[in-house]
Design a protein around this motif. Structure first.
Motif, PDB file in Angstrom:
ATOM      1  N   THR A  53       0.843  -1.194   0.000  1.00  0.00           N
ATOM      2  CA  THR A  53       0.000   0.000   0.000  1.00  0.00           C
ATOM      3  C   THR A  53       0.874   1.238   0.000  1.00  0.00           C
ATOM      4  O   THR A  53       1.968   1.249   0.579  1.00  0.00           O
ATOM      5  CB  THR A  53      -0.970   0.032   1.204  1.00  0.00           C
ATOM      6  N   MET A  93       2.235  -5.190   2.907  1.00  0.00           N
ATOM      7  CA  MET A  93       1.064  -5.687   3.621  1.00  0.00           C
ATOM      8  C   MET A  93       1.108  -7.200   3.795  1.00  0.00           C
ATOM      9  O   MET A  93       0.661  -7.737   4.824  1.00  0.00           O
ATOM     10  CB  MET A  93      -0.216  -5.314   2.866  1.00  0.00           C
ATOM     11  N   GLY A  98       0.018  -7.890   9.423  1.00  0.00           N
ATOM     12  CA  GLY A  98      -0.540  -6.700   8.801  1.00  0.00           C
ATOM     13  C   GLY A  98      -2.045  -6.630   8.915  1.00  0.00           C
ATOM     14  O   GLY A  98      -2.656  -7.253   9.788  1.00  0.00           O
ATOM     15  N   PRO A 148      -6.067  -1.754   3.379  1.00  0.00           N
ATOM     16  CA  PRO A 148      -5.007  -0.736   3.528  1.00  0.00           C
ATOM     17  C   PRO A 148      -5.456   0.475   4.332  1.00  0.00           C
ATOM     18  O   PRO A 148      -4.624   1.128   4.969  1.00  0.00           O
ATOM     19  CB  PRO A 148      -4.677  -0.361   2.083  1.00  0.00           C
ATOM     20  N   TYR A 158      -4.515   0.832   8.162  1.00  0.00           N
ATOM     21  CA  TYR A 158      -3.201   1.265   8.643  1.00  0.00           C
ATOM     22  C   TYR A 158      -3.211   2.707   9.139  1.00  0.00           C
ATOM     23  O   TYR A 158      -2.284   3.132   9.834  1.00  0.00           O
ATOM     24  CB  TYR A 158      -2.145   1.110   7.543  1.00  0.00           C
TER      25      TYR A 158
END
Length: 355
Positions: free
Chosen positions: A32, A39, A56, A60, A63
């Protein structure tokens, strides 16, 4: 009279993207641009089953709220700077103190929470770019950076390049948490680890290396010159009330690696999967962090990550190296301090080999 609703201001979430790259041997990596993060990385285990070895998030966008730096490129200066200040060319620069009186990972405005641009992606590689302006985070100079991930046969190559228009401090690293049995597959205490270093840097209670030169690993829980089981080394330290193990809840220590250029910094093996990862880099040291401070962190597929759910192998400079004045032999080496002269290319090369 018609009333038109004003369009909402764009948010950081609007520019977050994920890309997937595939290697010639079927390995895949998901990335990402939010923090130029890794990731996921799927590699075959001993029976050929594809295994994701990176802690992870599934999405995305998740995060944005992450404070563990999972998979991120960290900068402009990774790890700690004592007193959140340093002197360069006679001028003192002050940073944000985000961990007691110190700066850690150049937070709270770190590169891990920037949306990098994606100048190139496709096939087996992807490139992310960031333009860090003068005095960003308190560091001098406009620093333009590119990060490239490329899957090659049996491995992942990470290339970091940067140029600054003023002399600055530059110490980037990758903060991926690895579990070679598979993310969410328990802790990494059964992993075997080898770090080809005869010395390590003891730290104070704030994880800043002491002012003394690095000391011998012989007879300590830090001795990974020969491959050793991480949990066994930790238990040895706990039995002997080792202060370094206690304050870090495991490992959070830098090991200087002799030599120069691309060379082995660490090798680790998942005891259940049989996956072996050998990490090569051109950095002067590797920081081993066994994630003693992870606490019920939400991860992929409903997994929760606790202490030692993964291990970080962070290539770069010794924490607080910019302020060190000791006469350790490492100080005579090129780039022993993370000072990047104006117009000089910053280079970090990392290669992960899997078998």
């Amino acid at each position: 009279m018609a009333h038109h609703q004003q369009a909402p201001e764009p948010t950081i979430d609007d520019d977050i993207r994920a890309v997937t790259i595939t290697g010639p041997d079927g390995m895949t990596a998901r990335l990402t641009n939010h923090g130029a993060r890794l990731m996921s990385l799927t590699v075959p285990d001993r029976s050929g089953r594809m295994t994701d070895v990176v802690l992870g998030k599934d999405d995305p966008h998740d995060y944005v709220a992450d404070d563990t730096l999972m998979g991120a490129i960290v900068g402009r200066h990774a790890n700690r700077i004592r007193g959140a200040r340093f002197t360069l060319a006679g001028h003192e620069y002050r940073l944000t103190a985000n961990e007691g009186p110190n700066s850690n990972h150049s937070q709270p405005n770190g590169y891990e929470h920037r949306n990098w641009t994606i100048p190139e992606t496709g096939g087996s590689s992807a490139t992310f770019a960031l333009d860090s302006p003068n005095m960003d985070q308190g560091f001098p100079g406009r620093f333009r950076i590119q990060v490239r991930y490329a899957l090659i046969g049996g491995g992942l190559r990470l290339t970091v390049r940067g140029v600054c228009d003023e002399t600055t401090v530059a110490n980037l690293t990758t903060h991926t948490y690895w579990n070679l049995n598979g993310e969410g597959a328990g802790d990494i205490l059964g992993h075997r680890l080898r770090i080809p270093s005869t010395r390590y840097y003891p730290t104070d209670s704030q994880f800043i290396p002491l002012a003394d030169p690095a000391i011998s690993v012989a007879g300590t829980p830090m001795d990974f010159r020969d491959s050793a089981v991480i949990g066994e080394r930790l238990r040895d330290g706990q039995r002997h009330n080792d202060r370094q193990i206690a304050i870090a809840r495991g490992y959070n220590h830098a090991f200087p690696i002799d030599g120069s250029g691309l060379r082995i910094l660490a090798e680790t093996i998942g005891e259940r999967s049989g996956i072996r990862m050998t990490m090569y880099a051109n950095a002067p040291a590797v920081l081993l962090y066994t994630a003693g401070f992870l606490n019920d962190v939400p991860g992929k597929r409903g997994h929760r990550y606790g202490p030692s759910a993964g291990l970080c192998l962070e290539p770069g400079f010794v924490p607080n190296a910019v302020n060190r004045t000791d006469c350790d032999r490492d100080c005579d080496r090129d780039h022993a301090k993370p000072v990047l002269p104006a117009g000089t290319e910053y280079r970090l090369d990392v290669l992960y080999r899997f078998d």
